[in-house]
Design a protein around this motif. Structure first.
Motif, PDB file in Angstrom:
ATOM      1  N   GLY A  78      -8.585  15.461  -4.382  1.00 61.78           N
ATOM      2  CA  GLY A  78      -8.014  15.249  -5.715  1.00 61.78           C
ATOM      3  C   GLY A  78      -6.738  14.439  -5.693  1.00 61.78           C
ATOM      4  N   PHE A  79      -6.398  13.910  -4.510  1.00 60.46           N
ATOM      5  CA  PHE A  79      -5.235  13.016  -4.434  1.00 60.46           C
ATOM      6  C   PHE A  79      -5.351  12.139  -3.196  1.00 60.46           C
ATOM      7  CE2 PHE A  79      -2.601  14.435  -0.881  1.00 60.46           C
ATOM      8  CZ  PHE A  79      -3.178  15.655  -0.584  1.00 60.46           C
ATOM      9  N   LEU A  80      -4.578  11.078  -3.192  1.00 56.56           N
ATOM     10  CA  LEU A  80      -4.537  10.173  -2.043  1.00 56.56           C
ATOM     11  C   LEU A  80      -3.119   9.653  -1.902  1.00 56.56           C
ATOM     12  CD1 LEU A  80      -6.437   8.759   0.071  1.00 56.56           C
ATOM     13  CD2 LEU A  80      -6.387   6.784  -1.468  1.00 56.56           C
ATOM     14  N   PHE A  81      -2.572   9.803  -0.707  1.00 53.61           N
ATOM     15  CA  PHE A  81      -1.212   9.354  -0.431  1.00 53.61           C
ATOM     16  C   PHE A  81      -1.283   8.045   0.331  1.00 53.61           C
ATOM     17  CE2 PHE A  81       2.561   9.621   2.525  1.00 53.61           C
ATOM     18  CZ  PHE A  81       3.521   9.348   1.556  1.00 53.61           C
ATOM     19  N   VAL A  82      -0.586   7.020  -0.160  1.00 53.40           N
ATOM     20  CA  VAL A  82      -0.555   5.739   0.546  1.00 53.40           C
ATOM     21  C   VAL A  82       0.894   5.411   0.878  1.00 53.40           C
ATOM     22  CG1 VAL A  82      -1.259   3.317   0.540  1.00 53.40           C
ATOM     23  CG2 VAL A  82      -2.534   4.993  -0.825  1.00 53.40           C
ATOM     24  N   GLU A  83       1.224   5.466   2.153  1.00 51.00           N
ATOM     25  CA  GLU A  83       2.601   5.225   2.576  1.00 51.00           C
ATOM     26  C   GLU A  83       2.924   3.740   2.435  1.00 51.00           C
ATOM     27  OE1 GLU A  83       3.724   7.840   5.914  1.00 51.00           O
ATOM     28  OE2 GLU A  83       5.210   6.314   6.413  1.00 51.00           O
ATOM     29  N   ARG A  84       4.125   3.454   1.950  1.00 48.29           N
ATOM     30  CA  ARG A  84       4.650   2.088   1.865  1.00 48.29           C
ATOM     31  C   ARG A  84       3.690   1.109   1.189  1.00 48.29           C
ATOM     32  NH1 ARG A  84       8.909   2.301   6.122  1.00 48.29           N
ATOM     33  NH2 ARG A  84       8.267   4.021   7.416  1.00 48.29           N
ATOM     34  N   LEU A  85       3.100   1.492   0.083  1.00 49.94           N
ATOM     35  CA  LEU A  85       2.237   0.552  -0.645  1.00 49.94           C
ATOM     36  C   LEU A  85       3.081  -0.581  -1.227  1.00 49.94           C
ATOM     37  CD1 LEU A  85      -0.655  -0.062  -1.593  1.00 49.94           C
ATOM     38  CD2 LEU A  85      -0.204   1.280  -3.648  1.00 49.94           C
ATOM     39  N   PHE A  86       4.332  -0.274  -1.542  1.00 54.02           N
ATOM     40  CA  PHE A  86       5.249  -1.309  -2.035  1.00 54.02           C
ATOM     41  C   PHE A  86       6.339  -1.590  -1.016  1.00 54.02           C
ATOM     42  CE2 PHE A  86       3.105   0.226  -5.758  1.00 54.02           C
ATOM     43  CZ  PHE A  86       2.857  -0.936  -6.478  1.00 54.02           C
ATOM     44  N   GLN A  87       6.722  -2.849  -0.950  1.00 55.98           N
ATOM     45  CA  GLN A  87       7.706  -3.304   0.036  1.00 55.98           C
ATOM     46  C   GLN A  87       9.127  -2.971  -0.419  1.00 55.98           C
ATOM     47  OE1 GLN A  87       6.529  -4.494   2.929  1.00 55.98           O
ATOM     48  NE2 GLN A  87       4.614  -3.920   1.910  1.00 55.98           N
ATOM     49  N   PRO A  88      10.048  -2.880   0.551  1.00 59.46           N
ATOM     50  CA  PRO A  88      11.443  -2.568   0.208  1.00 59.46           C
ATOM     51  C   PRO A  88      12.035  -3.486  -0.872  1.00 59.46           C
ATOM     52  CG  PRO A  88      11.139  -2.422   2.582  1.00 59.46           C
ATOM     53  CD  PRO A  88       9.832  -2.894   2.014  1.00 59.46           C
ATOM     54  N   GLU A  89      11.724  -4.797  -0.857  1.00 60.36           N
ATOM     55  CA  GLU A  89      12.276  -5.706  -1.871  1.00 60.36           C
ATOM     56  C   GLU A  89      11.744  -5.346  -3.256  1.00 60.36           C
ATOM     57  OE1 GLU A  89      11.010  -6.300   1.529  1.00 60.36           O
ATOM     58  OE2 GLU A  89       9.712  -7.740   0.474  1.00 60.36           O
ATOM     59  N   GLU A  90      10.485  -4.940  -3.310  1.00 63.10           N
ATOM     60  CA  GLU A  90       9.907  -4.558  -4.595  1.00 63.10           C
ATOM     61  C   GLU A  90      10.565  -3.281  -5.121  1.00 63.10           C
ATOM     62  OE1 GLU A  90       5.328  -5.866  -4.572  1.00 63.10           O
ATOM     63  OE2 GLU A  90       5.791  -4.593  -2.860  1.00 63.10           O
ATOM     64  N   VAL A  91      10.770  -2.339  -4.208  1.00 66.45           N
ATOM     65  CA  VAL A  91      11.401  -1.075  -4.590  1.00 66.45           C
ATOM     66  C   VAL A  91      12.820  -1.329  -5.100  1.00 66.45           C
ATOM     67  CG1 VAL A  91      12.225   1.152  -3.730  1.00 66.45           C
ATOM     68  CG2 VAL A  91      10.010   0.273  -2.975  1.00 66.45           C
ATOM     69  N   GLN A  92      13.509  -2.226  -4.415  1.00 65.69           N
ATOM     70  CA  GLN A  92      14.880  -2.563  -4.805  1.00 65.69           C
ATOM     71  C   GLN A  92      14.914  -3.090  -6.237  1.00 65.69           C
ATOM     72  OE1 GLN A  92      16.579  -5.417  -2.148  1.00 65.69           O
ATOM     73  NE2 GLN A  92      18.704  -4.964  -2.748  1.00 65.69           N
ATOM     74  N   ARG A  93      13.961  -3.934  -6.538  1.00 64.74           N
ATOM     75  CA  ARG A  93      13.903  -4.512  -7.882  1.00 64.74           C
ATOM     76  C   ARG A  93      13.616  -3.457  -8.941  1.00 64.74           C
ATOM     77  NH1 ARG A  93       9.943  -9.219 -10.107  1.00 64.74           N
ATOM     78  NH2 ARG A  93      11.143  -9.658 -11.985  1.00 64.74           N
ATOM     79  N   LEU A  94      12.737  -2.524  -8.610  1.00 64.52           N
ATOM     80  CA  LEU A  94      12.409  -1.440  -9.547  1.00 64.52           C
ATOM     81  C   LEU A  94      13.624  -0.542  -9.771  1.00 64.52           C
ATOM     82  CD1 LEU A  94       8.843  -0.513  -8.183  1.00 64.52           C
ATOM     83  CD2 LEU A  94       9.364  -1.698 -10.335  1.00 64.52           C
ATOM     84  N   ASN A  95      14.349  -0.263  -8.700  1.00 62.37           N
ATOM     85  CA  ASN A  95      15.542   0.577  -8.836  1.00 62.37           C
ATOM     86  C   ASN A  95      16.625  -0.102  -9.665  1.00 62.37           C
ATOM     87  OD1 ASN A  95      15.236   3.188  -7.661  1.00 62.37           O
ATOM     88  ND2 ASN A  95      15.036   2.199  -5.660  1.00 62.37           N
ATOM     89  N   GLN A  96      16.739  -1.407  -9.473  1.00 60.89           N
ATOM     90  CA  GLN A  96      17.682  -2.194 -10.277  1.00 60.89           C
ATOM     91  C   GLN A  96      17.354  -2.053 -11.758  1.00 60.89           C
ATOM     92  OE1 GLN A  96      17.401  -6.315  -9.101  1.00 60.89           O
ATOM     93  NE2 GLN A  96      19.311  -6.125  -7.937  1.00 60.89           N
ATOM     94  N   GLU A  97      16.078  -2.185 -12.056  1.00 63.81           N
ATOM     95  CA  GLU A  97      15.634  -2.086 -13.445  1.00 63.81           C
ATOM     96  C   GLU A  97      15.857  -0.673 -13.983  1.00 63.81           C
ATOM     97  OE1 GLU A  97      14.952  -4.068 -15.646  1.00 63.81           O
ATOM     98  OE2 GLU A  97      13.568  -3.195 -17.113  1.00 63.81           O
ATOM     99  N   LEU A  98      15.635   0.310 -13.116  1.00 66.05           N
ATOM    100  CA  LEU A  98      15.846   1.697 -13.528  1.00 66.05           C
ATOM    101  C   LEU A  98      17.316   1.933 -13.858  1.00 66.05           C
ATOM    102  CD1 LEU A  98      14.531   4.391 -13.971  1.00 66.05           C
ATOM    103  CD2 LEU A  98      14.820   4.915 -11.561  1.00 66.05           C
ATOM    104  N   ARG A  99      18.203   1.392 -13.041  1.00 63.86           N
ATOM    105  CA  ARG A  99      19.637   1.523 -13.311  1.00 63.86           C
ATOM    106  C   ARG A  99      20.000   0.866 -14.630  1.00 63.86           C
ATOM    107  NH1 ARG A  99      20.232   1.140  -7.780  1.00 63.86           N
ATOM    108  NH2 ARG A  99      20.321  -1.133  -7.819  1.00 63.86           N
ATOM    109  N   ARG A 100      19.413  -0.302 -14.875  1.00 64.07           N
ATOM    110  CA  ARG A 100      19.680  -0.988 -16.137  1.00 64.07           C
ATOM    111  C   ARG A 100      19.253  -0.107 -17.312  1.00 64.07           C
ATOM    112  NH1 ARG A 100      17.483  -3.856 -20.102  1.00 64.07           N
ATOM    113  NH2 ARG A 100      15.342  -3.658 -19.375  1.00 64.07           N
TER     114      ARG A 100
END
Lengths: 301, 301
Positions: A47-69
Motif C-alpha cells: 500500500g506504499f512505495l518509498f523512493v529514496e532521492r527521487l528529486f535532486q538536491p538542487e530541485e529540493v533547494q528550489r522547492l524550499n525557497q518557494e516554501l519560504r516565500r
C-alpha cells in the motif's frame, strides 16, 4: 444524497467494523509505465512505495525557497488555505499550493510523480488536493492514525478507492522528527468508524482529528498483521501511498523541522459525488470538486 | 538558602546561558568495577551508555507483572506518587516505587545497576528518585527536552553533577513509540534557563514541563555538535545516562506502549541542600532528602 451506491459505509454504527476493500490497488490499463514490475507489486502488497532521492538536491533547494516565500508572505498567510498550529501563528499547512504557486504546479505535473500516479490508477488523473505540511522543530504536533479515503469518501464524496498520495520530503526525514508512519497492508481493509460527522467539522479536523477516527482494536489488528514502517531518508525522497493506507505521525520536539509536499492524485473516472455522510461538501481547497481534465505532464524540453 | 556555593546558577537571567560543566563525568576512586574501560570512556564522552538485553526475558516478565499489579491497585492509584495523563485517569508515572514494591526495591539494588552507578560516581550511592513511566499506546504524550540536573539543582538542591539515571525498558523500544532521545555530549554543557520558578510548580511540571525549559538556540547548538540518538532494542535493555544529559521523547500514537523503570542514583557525597531557586523543597517522593546510608547490593545467593 449520493446517486451512486455506497460500497464503503462509515460513521453509521456505534461499533467499528472492518471490511474488505472491493477495489483494485494497482489498476489495469495503465497509460504510462514508470514503475518496474517489482515496485508495482510491492505497492500492491504494502500500500506504499518509498523512493529514496527521487528529486535532486538542487530541485529540493528550489522547492524550499518557494516554501519560504509562501510562508513569509502576508498575502498567503491570510488565505483560508493557510492553517496554523493550535495555539500559535506558526504555519502548519498550506492547501491548494499548486494553484497559486507555479513551482508547485510544475512539481504536480512532473513526470516522475504524474506517470507513477497514472500507472497505478490505470487512467488519467487530476489533483484532488495539494498541500505543504510544515512540522516545525521543537513543537511539531502529532497526526493521529487515519485512512484518507474514509474522510474523502464520507466528507468529500469520493466514490471508490482509486486515488493515491505522494509525499515529497523537503527536509531530511529522521526516525525521530515525526516521520510519516504507515501500516503495511492496511490499505486492503476498510475501517468503518463509529459516530456521526458534525457540520463544519473540517475546520477543527485539519488541526486535530476527532471524527472518522479508527478505534484502538482495529488499529491493533492492522499492526498485528502488518507492523509499522516509517520510511526515513534525505530530502528529495518520496513516498507514494494508497488512499486507504492507514498512516499517522508522532510529535516532533527535535530542532529539525519536517516539511513535506503532498499531492493527491485521483482518477478522472473517480470524480467526487455528494458526500456520503449526507452533509454539505467541504471547501474546494480541501477537495477539488467537479469534472477535471486530465493533468498534463510538464514538458521540460 | 543554600550554604554551599552555587556553581550552576539558572533561572536568574532573562537570557539563556551555556556554561562548561565543572564536575567530572566518571569519578575516580570507584568502589566497583563493572564497566569495561571502553564503555566507561564512551559514557564519559557521550553522557550515556546503552546496554542491550542487560535483563533476561524472565526478569522482564516479572517486572511487568509487578507493574500491572501496581497500576491496577486502587491503593496505589490513590497515592500522591501516582501521576495520571493530562485529561485522563490513565497512569503515566508512579514515583518512589522502590519503597513500596519489593520487586522494584530488589531491582534498584541489583548489582548490574548498582555497581555501574558506584563505578561511574566513584563512591557509594543511594536512590535519589525512582519511578516507572508508562507511555501508553495510542496516547503517550511527549516529554520536552530537559537536563534533569537543572531541575534537581534548582528545585531539589542537588549541589553537583554526581548523579546518574538508569532507564530499564519493560517493553520493546522502537524508533516510533516515543523512545528516549539523548543529545550525545550535551552533559558537558550546562544550559542555564531563563525565568523564575513558581511555588508548587512540580505538580504541573510532572505532567508537562513549563519551567527550567532550555531555549531553542541552546538546543540547536547542542544538537549541531552532538546530533540525537534514540537507542532502540528489546525489553530488558538499559540506558545509563548522566544527570546533565539533555534528553526528551516524542509522543506515541502507535498501539505499542512504552514502559520504563527509572532509578536515579546519587553519590552519598552529593546529598541535597536547600533548593538553589530559594523555594521550599519538593516532596520526598520526587527527591529523597537527608543523609542516606549507602545502598546495599542485593545478595541473590
Amino acid at each position: 444524497m449520493p446517486v451512486v451506491e455506497d460500497v464503503y459505509p462509515s460513521r453509521v454504527s456505534d461499533r467499528p467494523q472492518l471490511a474488505r476493500r472491493v477495489d483494485p490497488v494497482v489498476y489495469p490499463g495503465a497509460p504510462a509505465s514508470r514503475l518496474s514490475k517489482e515496485d508495482a507489486a510491492l505497492y500492491e502488497k504494502d500500500g506504499f512505495l518509498f523512493v529514496e532521492r527521487l528529486f535532486q538536491p538542487e530541485e529540493v533547494q528550489r522547492l524550499n525557497q518557494e516554501l519560504r516565500r509562501l510562508t513569509s508572505s502576508e498575502q498567503v498567510r491570510a488565505r483560508e488555505e493557510c492553517i496554523t498550529e493550535p495555539g500559535s501563528d506558526v504555519v502548519r499547512s498550506i492547501f491548494r499550493v499548486h494553484e497559486f504557486s507555479d513551482v508547485f504546479d510544475w512539481l504536480s505535473r512532473d513526470k516522475r510523480l504524474l506517470d507513477t500516479a497514472r500507472q497505478i490508477l490505470g487512467s488519467e488523473v487530476y489533483v484532488h488536493q495539494s498541500r505543504v505540511n510544515l512540522k516545525p522543530g521543537f513543537s511539531g504536533k502529532e497526526f493521529y492514525w487515519h485512512s484518507d479515503f474514509e474522510t474523502w469518501h464520507m466528507e468529500d464524496g469520493m466514490p471508490r478507492m482509486r486515488a493515491l498520495s505522494v509525499s515529497i520530503a523537503l527536509t531530511e526525514n529522521h526516525a525521530f522528527n515525526g516521520p510519516l508512519m504507515v501500516i503495511p497492508g492496511s490499505h486492503k481493509t476498510y475501517v468503518a468508524c463509529v459516530g456521526q460527522t458534525p457540520e463544519n467539522h473540517y475546520k477543527q479536523s485539519l488541526k486535530k482529528q476527532e471524527y472518522g477516527v479508527p478505534d484502538h482494536e482495529s488499529l491493533r489488528r492492522l499492526t498485528d498483521q502488518g507492523g509499522i514502517v516509517a520510511p526515513t531518508g534525505p530530502a528529495g525522497s518520496v513516498v507514494f501511498f494508497d488512499c486507504n493506507t492507514m498512516h499517522g505521525s508522532n510529535s516532533n520536539i527535535t530542532p529539525y523541522p519536517r516539511s513535506n509536499v503532498f499531492f493527491v492524485y485521483n482518477s478522472v473516472e473517480n470524480s467526487l459525488q455528494e458526500p456520503f455522510c449526507g452533509l454539505r461538501p467541504r471547501p474546494e481547497h480541501i477537495a477539488a470538486r467537479g469534472r477535471f481534465a486530465p493533468l498534463q505532464p510538464l514538458d521540460r524540453g
